[in-house]
Scaffold this active site. Structure first.
Site, PDB file in Angstrom:
ATOM      1  N   ASP A  31      17.689 -54.858  12.728  1.00  0.00           N
ATOM      2  CA  ASP A  31      16.296 -55.241  12.477  1.00  0.00           C
ATOM      3  C   ASP A  31      16.314 -56.667  11.922  1.00  0.00           C
ATOM      4  OD1 ASP A  31      13.512 -53.283  11.777  1.00  0.00           O
ATOM      5  OD2 ASP A  31      13.541 -55.428  11.323  1.00  0.00           O
ATOM      6  N   LYS A  84       3.573 -55.500  17.113  1.00  0.00           N
ATOM      7  CA  LYS A  84       2.633 -54.432  17.475  1.00  0.00           C
ATOM      8  C   LYS A  84       1.163 -54.683  17.134  1.00  0.00           C
ATOM      9  CE  LYS A  84       3.066 -51.910  13.157  1.00  0.00           C
ATOM     10  NZ  LYS A  84       3.058 -50.638  12.464  1.00  0.00           N
ATOM     11  N   SER A 124       3.229 -46.779  24.196  1.00  0.00           N
ATOM     12  CA  SER A 124       2.013 -46.509  23.433  1.00  0.00           C
ATOM     13  C   SER A 124       0.942 -45.927  24.348  1.00  0.00           C
ATOM     14  CB  SER A 124       1.510 -47.835  22.850  1.00  0.00           C
ATOM     15  OG  SER A 124       0.193 -47.713  22.392  1.00  0.00           O
ATOM     16  N   THR A 126      -1.772 -46.958  24.476  1.00  0.00           N
ATOM     17  CA  THR A 126      -2.554 -48.118  24.929  1.00  0.00           C
ATOM     18  C   THR A 126      -2.352 -48.377  26.428  1.00  0.00           C
ATOM     19  OG1 THR A 126      -3.168 -50.366  24.270  1.00  0.00           O
ATOM     20  CG2 THR A 126      -0.831 -49.914  24.375  1.00  0.00           C
ATOM     21  N   TYR A 148      -0.529 -57.205  23.873  1.00  0.00           N
ATOM     22  CA  TYR A 148       0.419 -56.228  23.304  1.00  0.00           C
ATOM     23  C   TYR A 148       0.612 -55.072  24.291  1.00  0.00           C
ATOM     24  CZ  TYR A 148       1.786 -52.011  20.803  1.00  0.00           C
ATOM     25  OH  TYR A 148       2.404 -50.827  20.445  1.00  0.00           O
ATOM     26  N   LYS A 152       3.943 -53.573  26.741  1.00  0.00           N
ATOM     27  CA  LYS A 152       4.431 -52.184  26.841  1.00  0.00           C
ATOM     28  C   LYS A 152       4.472 -51.741  28.305  1.00  0.00           C
ATOM     29  CE  LYS A 152       5.146 -51.369  22.511  1.00  0.00           C
ATOM     30  NZ  LYS A 152       6.531 -51.352  22.045  1.00  0.00           N
ATOM     31  N   ASP A 294     -12.615 -51.288  21.496  1.00  0.00           N
ATOM     32  CA  ASP A 294     -12.403 -49.879  21.135  1.00  0.00           C
ATOM     33  C   ASP A 294     -13.024 -48.943  22.167  1.00  0.00           C
ATOM     34  OD1 ASP A 294     -10.915 -50.215  18.887  1.00  0.00           O
ATOM     35  OD2 ASP A 294     -12.525 -49.802  17.451  1.00  0.00           O
TER      36      ASP A 294
HETATM   37  P1  NAD Z   1       7.031 -51.823  12.684  1.00  0.00           P
HETATM   38  O1  NAD Z   1       6.556 -53.215  12.791  1.00  0.00           O
HETATM   39  O2  NAD Z   1       6.913 -51.140  11.366  1.00  0.00           O
HETATM   40  O3  NAD Z   1       8.564 -51.727  13.146  1.00  0.00           O
HETATM   41  C1  NAD Z   1       9.116 -52.594  14.120  1.00  0.00           C
HETATM   42  C2  NAD Z   1      10.392 -53.171  13.509  1.00  0.00           C
HETATM   43  O4  NAD Z   1      10.999 -54.050  14.471  1.00  0.00           O
HETATM   44  C3  NAD Z   1      10.118 -54.015  12.266  1.00  0.00           C
HETATM   45  O5  NAD Z   1      10.964 -53.573  11.221  1.00  0.00           O
HETATM   46  C4  NAD Z   1      10.464 -55.450  12.676  1.00  0.00           C
HETATM   47  O6  NAD Z   1      11.027 -56.172  11.605  1.00  0.00           O
HETATM   48  C5  NAD Z   1      11.445 -55.214  13.805  1.00  0.00           C
HETATM   49  N1  NAD Z   1      11.512 -56.259  14.847  1.00  0.00           N
HETATM   50  C6  NAD Z   1      10.492 -56.842  15.522  1.00  0.00           C
HETATM   51  N2  NAD Z   1      10.979 -57.696  16.441  1.00  0.00           N
HETATM   52  C7  NAD Z   1      12.337 -57.645  16.348  1.00  0.00           C
HETATM   53  C8  NAD Z   1      13.396 -58.286  17.030  1.00  0.00           C
HETATM   54  N3  NAD Z   1      13.176 -59.168  18.011  1.00  0.00           N
HETATM   55  N4  NAD Z   1      14.662 -57.991  16.667  1.00  0.00           N
HETATM   56  C9  NAD Z   1      14.930 -57.113  15.661  1.00  0.00           C
HETATM   57  N5  NAD Z   1      13.961 -56.479  14.991  1.00  0.00           N
HETATM   58  C10 NAD Z   1      12.679 -56.730  15.327  1.00  0.00           C
HETATM   59  O7  NAD Z   1       6.298 -50.980  13.808  1.00  0.00           O
HETATM   60  P2  NAD Z   1       6.248 -49.407  14.037  1.00  0.00           P
HETATM   61  O8  NAD Z   1       4.882 -48.952  13.731  1.00  0.00           O
HETATM   62  O9  NAD Z   1       7.400 -48.755  13.416  1.00  0.00           O
HETATM   63  O10 NAD Z   1       6.398 -49.382  15.630  1.00  0.00           O
HETATM   64  C11 NAD Z   1       7.654 -49.238  16.259  1.00  0.00           C
HETATM   65  C12 NAD Z   1       7.466 -49.363  17.754  1.00  0.00           C
HETATM   66  O11 NAD Z   1       6.520 -48.404  18.190  1.00  0.00           O
HETATM   67  C13 NAD Z   1       6.927 -50.731  18.193  1.00  0.00           C
HETATM   68  O12 NAD Z   1       7.548 -51.071  19.405  1.00  0.00           O
HETATM   69  C14 NAD Z   1       5.450 -50.462  18.418  1.00  0.00           C
HETATM   70  O13 NAD Z   1       4.893 -51.332  19.353  1.00  0.00           O
HETATM   71  C15 NAD Z   1       5.461 -49.024  18.917  1.00  0.00           C
HETATM   72  N6  NAD Z   1       4.198 -48.326  18.672  1.00  0.00           N
HETATM   73  C16 NAD Z   1       3.698 -48.251  17.402  1.00  0.00           C
HETATM   74  C17 NAD Z   1       2.495 -47.596  17.176  1.00  0.00           C
HETATM   75  C18 NAD Z   1       1.894 -47.502  15.791  1.00  0.00           C
HETATM   76  O14 NAD Z   1       0.736 -47.146  15.674  1.00  0.00           O
HETATM   77  N7  NAD Z   1       2.626 -47.772  14.722  1.00  0.00           N
HETATM   78  C19 NAD Z   1       1.800 -47.022  18.239  1.00  0.00           C
HETATM   79  C20 NAD Z   1       2.339 -47.097  19.517  1.00  0.00           C
HETATM   80  C21 NAD Z   1       3.554 -47.756  19.716  1.00  0.00           C
HETATM   81  C1  UD1 Z   2      -4.894 -49.422  17.836  1.00  0.00           C
HETATM   82  C2  UD1 Z   2      -4.523 -50.174  19.088  1.00  0.00           C
HETATM   83  C3  UD1 Z   2      -3.384 -49.478  19.798  1.00  0.00           C
HETATM   84  C4  UD1 Z   2      -2.203 -49.331  18.866  1.00  0.00           C
HETATM   85  C5  UD1 Z   2      -2.664 -48.585  17.624  1.00  0.00           C
HETATM   86  C6  UD1 Z   2      -1.570 -48.494  16.595  1.00  0.00           C
HETATM   87  C7  UD1 Z   2      -6.580 -51.245  19.852  1.00  0.00           C
HETATM   88  C8  UD1 Z   2      -7.652 -51.277  20.893  1.00  0.00           C
HETATM   89  N1  UD1 Z   2      -5.685 -50.263  19.965  1.00  0.00           N
HETATM   90  O1  UD1 Z   2      -5.325 -48.136  18.211  1.00  0.00           O
HETATM   91  O2  UD1 Z   2      -2.986 -50.229  20.915  1.00  0.00           O
HETATM   92  O3  UD1 Z   2      -1.169 -48.592  19.512  1.00  0.00           O
HETATM   93  O4  UD1 Z   2      -3.759 -49.293  17.012  1.00  0.00           O
HETATM   94  O5  UD1 Z   2      -1.162 -49.749  16.165  1.00  0.00           O
HETATM   95  O6  UD1 Z   2      -6.558 -52.066  18.952  1.00  0.00           O
HETATM   96  N2  UD1 Z   2     -11.449 -47.953  12.562  1.00  0.00           N
HETATM   97  C9  UD1 Z   2     -12.508 -48.181  11.712  1.00  0.00           C
HETATM   98  N3  UD1 Z   2     -12.324 -49.073  10.692  1.00  0.00           N
HETATM   99  C10 UD1 Z   2     -11.152 -49.739  10.486  1.00  0.00           C
HETATM  100  C11 UD1 Z   2     -10.066 -49.495  11.370  1.00  0.00           C
HETATM  101  C12 UD1 Z   2     -10.253 -48.601  12.411  1.00  0.00           C
HETATM  102  O7  UD1 Z   2     -13.575 -47.602  11.852  1.00  0.00           O
HETATM  103  O8  UD1 Z   2     -11.068 -50.552   9.542  1.00  0.00           O
HETATM  104  C13 UD1 Z   2     -11.605 -46.965  13.665  1.00  0.00           C
HETATM  105  C14 UD1 Z   2     -11.431 -47.548  15.053  1.00  0.00           C
HETATM  106  O9  UD1 Z   2     -12.654 -48.006  15.553  1.00  0.00           O
HETATM  107  C15 UD1 Z   2     -10.903 -46.317  15.819  1.00  0.00           C
HETATM  108  C16 UD1 Z   2     -10.106 -45.548  14.770  1.00  0.00           C
HETATM  109  O10 UD1 Z   2     -10.586 -46.011  13.517  1.00  0.00           O
HETATM  110  O11 UD1 Z   2     -11.965 -45.508  16.251  1.00  0.00           O
HETATM  111  C17 UD1 Z   2      -8.608 -45.797  14.842  1.00  0.00           C
HETATM  112  O12 UD1 Z   2      -8.360 -47.203  14.829  1.00  0.00           O
HETATM  113  P1  UD1 Z   2      -6.880 -47.806  14.699  1.00  0.00           P
HETATM  114  O13 UD1 Z   2      -6.179 -47.150  13.574  1.00  0.00           O
HETATM  115  O14 UD1 Z   2      -6.997 -49.286  14.687  1.00  0.00           O
HETATM  116  O15 UD1 Z   2      -6.155 -47.308  16.030  1.00  0.00           O
HETATM  117  P2  UD1 Z   2      -6.585 -47.491  17.577  1.00  0.00           P
HETATM  118  O16 UD1 Z   2      -7.734 -48.390  17.725  1.00  0.00           O
HETATM  119  O17 UD1 Z   2      -6.696 -46.143  18.176  1.00  0.00           O
END
Ligand code: NAD
Ligand code: UD1
Length: 335
Positions: A31, A84, A124, A126, A148, A152, A294
């Site tokens: 990381d 992300k 994701s 998404t 983003y 993916k 959204d």
């Molecule tokens: P996060 O940011 O907490 O973790 C990602 C980690 O990758 C971080 O610790 C960051 O320091 C590291 N990183 C980034 N670029 C790097 C690189 N080039 N080399 C080495 N390390 C690097 O995010 P997360 O929520 O744990 O998400 C993990 C994965 O899941 C991501 O790919 C994200 O896009 C995907 N994802 C997350 C969510 C979510 O809601 N959290 C939803 C869908 C998909």
């Molecule tokens: C978003 C991203 C998605 C990503 C995910 C996790 C978009 C369009 N999608 O999903 O790609 O994988 O985050 O990182 O951005 N909400 C509020 N107030 C707030 C924040 C959110 O009302 O301050 C509502 C939003 O309108 C939504 C729900 O809460 O209805 C969830 O939002 P959020 O947690 O941002 O996730 P997503 O939008 O589903």
């Protein structure tokens, strides 16, 4: 079995390291700490009472990846590393394309070189764009609405091409819905330094009075109470899904995609009210206009993951809300 976890000190990666170590896997983490803290390494060790090797560095650094593969016989890789933040990806798309694509292609090249062809990749929900109906199944059409999401989808395409070109590859594409919550210990979780974009971290910061008021983005959606509906999944359930995905890629070949969600949709108001009641704390909120981009509702059909990976989410929104708050209370105590 030794698993390389990229992005392993991040939110989902750290919880997955805990589950891997608890299941008896050996773990190696890389990381660059661009979105996580070095302390997480010790927290993972504290929770599991197990040791593992941590490399601070970038997945775009081919020489470092080669060094890691030379120093360890890696059986499979879980690739979390990437940026992300959806909003930021719209502002600075090249940063997202460079990091997310470059890190993945570099990793795949090195894996190929060392004949390690077993991978679980963080995709994701998404990639479903605006779904035509609900619940969402894996064979729904794919499209994206922001850079983003496009990274993916591009990586998913790269992985499908790679598996087509060489049938030794075994790849699980994991499409996460909305991970929230934290480990029960309160030692690891999600607590962004900046103003959060996502719902749960924002709610928590309002509850702890770091932020004044939650804006609920619209109450005129076509949903049960007018607020947006999502499939929130406890991060520990999600982490366990990776163990099942690794078991699958270790024994099978080919590429396949799996929804990792609960199948339940909850509205913003349901989440806020549950958070208030299980934590016995007030959360100040107001209804504001919709956030651009959204969608009304998004939730998974998780039956394919149950059938093929023998995995299903077990924890409900009460635990998700309790554990998210517990982590931040604990974290703030230590600061
Ligand atoms: P996060 O940011 O907490 O973790 C990602 C980690 O990758 C971080 O610790 C960051 O320091 C590291 N990183 C980034 N670029 C790097 C690189 N080039 N080399 C080495 N390390 C690097 O995010 P997360 O929520 O744990 O998400 C993990 C994965 O899941 C991501 O790919 C994200 O896009 C995907 N994802 C997350 C969510 C979510 O809601 N959290 C939803 C869908 C998909
Ligand atoms: C978003 C991203 C998605 C990503 C995910 C996790 C978009 C369009 N999608 O999903 O790609 O994988 O985050 O990182 O951005 N909400 C509020 N107030 C707030 C924040 C959110 O009302 O301050 C509502 C939003 O309108 C939504 C729900 O809460 O209805 C969830 O939002 P959020 O947690 O941002 O996730 P997503 O939008 O589903």
């Amino acid at each position: 079995m030794k698993i390389l976890v990229t992005g392993g000190t991040g939110y989902i990666g750290s919880h997955t390291c805990v589950e891997l170590l608890n299941e008896g896997y050996e773990v190696v983490v890389i990381d660059n700490l661009s979105n996580s803290k070095i302390e997480v390494v010790d927290k993972i060790k504290e929770i599991t009472n197990k040791d593992f090797k941590f490399y601070e560095g970038d997945c775009c650094d081919k020489n470092l990846l080669i060094k890691i593969f030379k120093e360890h016989k890696i059986d499979a890789v879980i690739h979390f590393a990437g940026y992300k933040a959806v909003g930021e990806s719209v502002q600075v798309p090249l940063k997202y394309y460079r990091n997310n694509l470059d890190s993945t292609i570099t990793l795949l090249e090195v894996m190929n070189e060392f004949n390690c062809k077993k991978l679980a990749f963080s995709s994701s929900a998404t990639v479903y764009g605006k779904p035509k109906s609900l619940p969402i199944k894996e064979d729904f059409p794919l499209s994206t609405t922001n850079p983003y999401g496009t990274t993916k989808l591009m990586i998913e395409d790269i992985l499908r091409d790679l598996a087509k070109s060489d049938n030794e590859w075994s790849i699980a594409i994991l499409r996460y819905f909305n991970p929230i919550g934290a480990h029960k210990s309160g030692l690891i979780g999600e607590n962004p330094n900046d103003i959060p974009n996502n719902l749960m971290p924002y709610i928590v910061k309002v509850a702890t009075k770091e932020l004044e008021c939650l804006s609920i983005f619209g109450n005129d959606y076509d949903t049960k109470d007018g607020t947006g509906v999502r499939d929130y999944i406890h991060v520990v359930d999600l982490a366990k899904g990776h163990i099942k995905a690794i078991e699958k890629v270790l024994k099978d070949k080919g590429v396949d995609a799996y929804n990792l969600g609960t199948g339940n949709g909850y509205s913003v108001l349901e989440i806020v009210n549950t958070f208030k009641s299980v934590n016995d704390i007030d959360v100040n909120y107001k209804i504001t206009t919709r956030r651009p981009g959204d969608i009304d509702a998004c939730y998974a059909d998780p039956s394919y993951a149950k059938e093929k990976l023998d995995w299903e989410a077990k924890l409900g929104i009460d635990e998700m809300c309790k554990d998210a708050y517990n982590f931040v209370i604990n974290y703030n105590k230590d600061e």
